[in-house]
Design an enzyme around this catalytic site. Structure first.
Site, PDB file in Angstrom:
ATOM      1  N   GLY A  69      42.905  42.221  46.949  1.00 35.70           N
ATOM      2  CA  GLY A  69      44.087  41.612  47.085  1.00 35.70           C
ATOM      3  C   GLY A  69      44.543  40.504  48.261  1.00 35.70           C
ATOM      4  O   GLY A  69      45.609  40.529  48.602  1.00 35.70           O
ATOM      5  N   GLY A  70      43.536  39.954  48.587  1.00 35.94           N
ATOM      6  CA  GLY A  70      43.478  39.257  49.856  1.00 35.94           C
ATOM      7  C   GLY A  70      44.434  38.054  49.936  1.00 35.94           C
ATOM      8  O   GLY A  70      44.596  37.509  50.911  1.00 35.94           O
ATOM      9  N   ASP A  94      32.590  42.923  40.533  1.00 37.82           N
ATOM     10  CA  ASP A  94      34.049  43.187  41.036  1.00 37.82           C
ATOM     11  C   ASP A  94      34.731  44.156  39.783  1.00 37.82           C
ATOM     12  O   ASP A  94      34.540  43.769  38.760  1.00 37.82           O
ATOM     13  CB  ASP A  94      34.993  41.799  41.018  1.00 37.82           C
ATOM     14  CG  ASP A  94      36.129  42.224  41.999  1.00 37.82           C
ATOM     15  OD1 ASP A  94      36.225  43.181  42.759  1.00 37.82           O
ATOM     16  OD2 ASP A  94      37.255  41.245  41.502  1.00 37.82           O
ATOM     17  N   SER A 137      33.983  39.135  38.228  1.00 38.68           N
ATOM     18  CA  SER A 137      34.597  40.328  37.527  1.00 38.68           C
ATOM     19  C   SER A 137      34.110  40.227  36.049  1.00 38.68           C
ATOM     20  O   SER A 137      33.196  39.235  35.578  1.00 38.68           O
ATOM     21  CB  SER A 137      36.351  39.972  37.149  1.00 38.68           C
ATOM     22  OG  SER A 137      36.317  38.779  36.479  1.00 38.68           O
ATOM     23  N   THR A 183      42.904  34.833  43.668  1.00 38.76           N
ATOM     24  CA  THR A 183      43.777  34.176  43.095  1.00 38.76           C
ATOM     25  C   THR A 183      44.127  32.859  44.181  1.00 38.76           C
ATOM     26  O   THR A 183      44.368  31.614  43.723  1.00 38.76           O
ATOM     27  CB  THR A 183      45.208  35.017  43.242  1.00 38.76           C
ATOM     28  OG1 THR A 183      44.936  36.044  42.666  1.00 38.76           O
ATOM     29  CG2 THR A 183      46.331  34.083  42.529  1.00 38.76           C
ATOM     30  N   GLU A 201      35.984  52.977  44.463  1.00 40.25           N
ATOM     31  CA  GLU A 201      37.490  52.855  44.661  1.00 40.25           C
ATOM     32  C   GLU A 201      38.297  54.071  44.602  1.00 40.25           C
ATOM     33  O   GLU A 201      37.845  55.274  43.384  1.00 40.25           O
ATOM     34  CB  GLU A 201      38.015  51.736  43.722  1.00 40.25           C
ATOM     35  CG  GLU A 201      39.586  51.770  43.898  1.00 40.25           C
ATOM     36  CD  GLU A 201      40.171  50.362  43.131  1.00 40.25           C
ATOM     37  OE1 GLU A 201      39.463  49.483  42.992  1.00 40.25           O
ATOM     38  OE2 GLU A 201      41.275  50.374  42.764  1.00 40.25           O
TER      39      GLU A 201
HETATM   40  P1  13P Z   1      43.461  38.263  44.865  1.00 42.99           P
HETATM   41  O1  13P Z   1      43.358  37.614  43.338  1.00 42.99           O
HETATM   42  O2  13P Z   1      44.973  38.982  45.200  1.00 42.99           O
HETATM   43  O3  13P Z   1      43.139  37.389  45.885  1.00 42.99           O
HETATM   44  O4  13P Z   1      42.704  39.540  44.872  1.00 42.99           O
HETATM   45  C1  13P Z   1      41.165  39.320  44.777  1.00 42.99           C
HETATM   46  C2  13P Z   1      40.575  40.945  44.529  1.00 42.99           C
HETATM   47  O5  13P Z   1      41.104  41.846  44.981  1.00 42.99           O
HETATM   48  C3  13P Z   1      39.470  41.087  43.705  1.00 42.99           C
HETATM   49  O6  13P Z   1      39.234  42.103  43.674  1.00 42.99           O
END
Ligand code: 13P
Length: 287
Positions: free
Chosen positions: A208-209, A84, A49, A232, A135
């Protein structure tokens, strides 16, 4: 081997599995993820990121570290180094720094501006042999303690962006960065199906996996998702293992305060999380 993510994601789409993008924050995370990918013979995408890039003193440091680690650790599986949620300016910095892949997140711009900026980047990435993710529709997440559900992508807008020549597309389908709230209604597979109809063969990306149930992950892959981002969950497992080590007082025993010892349980925990995800996504043995 540092490569663009294009080929690995096309193979994943055809083989009905997904490649994990795991975000990196420091040397330990990078080392753990690379070791696991090599051990499991899985392709992997290292996500950075803009914030993590800054934390590591800049994208050039990150690129130099990743390239050197691939060499020193004899990593032979395909590895992509990917920005990212990049801003337009951030994308140029990563192109210059030697990343092999970037994501331009123009989802907060009006669609015309998202199209214009994405188009510029398509041209440059093609010249450099880099892959590009774009995106449409925002991914939800927590801001000031409130979890927003994001906006589902408009399938027609997805087609408009996909047709520009990008390599893979992130589309909001009710997914959220960070932990999912109790009352989360789940992924919008109806939206995903409509997007797939519009964009055809384009590999799709699920952000958001963390915390998406296994059956939903499998269904998303069956509907064209070829890249799944996880951040996360690695943070949580790293923090829990570090906390346990300190709570057990191990940092106070012998040389337990040596940073190489102090950070070791967290680094091991990340390996476990990455392994679990690679198994779930089906990328093991696909290098
Ligand atoms: P999480 O932090 O929910 O795993 O999402 C990661 C993500 O999508 C990074 O772009």
């Amino acid at each position: 081997m540092l490569v663009s993510a294009k080929e690995m994601l096309e193979k994943a789409r055809d083989g009905k599995y997904a490649v994990g993008q795991f975000n990196i924050n420091n040397l330990e995370w990078t080392k753990s993820i690379l070791q696991t990918a090599q051990e499991l013979q899985s392709p992997v995408i290292l996500g950075v990121s803009e914030g993590a890039g800054k934390y590591m003193t800049g994208f050039k440091t990150v690129a130099a570290m990743v390239k050197a680690m691939i060499e020193e650790m004899n990593i032979t599986v395909p590895v992509a180094l990917h920005l990212d949620h990049g801003s337009y300016e951030g994308c140029y910095k990563c192109i210059e720094a030697g990343f092999s892949s970037i994501m331009f997140d123009g989802s907060h711009y009006p669609i015309e501006e998202n199209v214009a900026k994405t188009k510029e980047l398509v041209k440059i990435c093609a010249e450099k042999g880099m892959s590009l993710e774009a995106e449409v529709g925002s991914i939800g997440g927590e801001e000031d303690g409130v979890v927003g559900l994001g906006e589902c992508a408009d399938p027609k807008e997805c087609k408009q962006i996909a047709d520009l020549g990008i390599d893979f597309l992130a589309a909001g389908i009710g997914n959220i960065h960070g932990k999912y709230p109790e009352n989360w209604p789940g992924l919008r597979f109806d939206v995903l199906e409509n997007i797939k109809k519009e964009v055809g063969d384009m590999p799709l990306v699920l952000h958001g996996g963390t915390g998406i149930p296994a059956d939903m992950i499998k269904k998303a892959i069956s509907l064209g998702v070829a890249k799944i981002n996880v951040n996360t969950e690695c943070q949580l497992s790293f923090a829990a293992a570090t906390r346990k080590y300190i709570e057990e007082g191990k940092d106070l025993q012998g040389k337990g305060f040596d940073p190489r010892k102090l950070l070791a349980p967290g680094a091991e925990a990340i390996k476990e999380t990455v392994k679990e995800k690679m198994e779930l996504f089906g990328s093991v043995g696909k290098a």
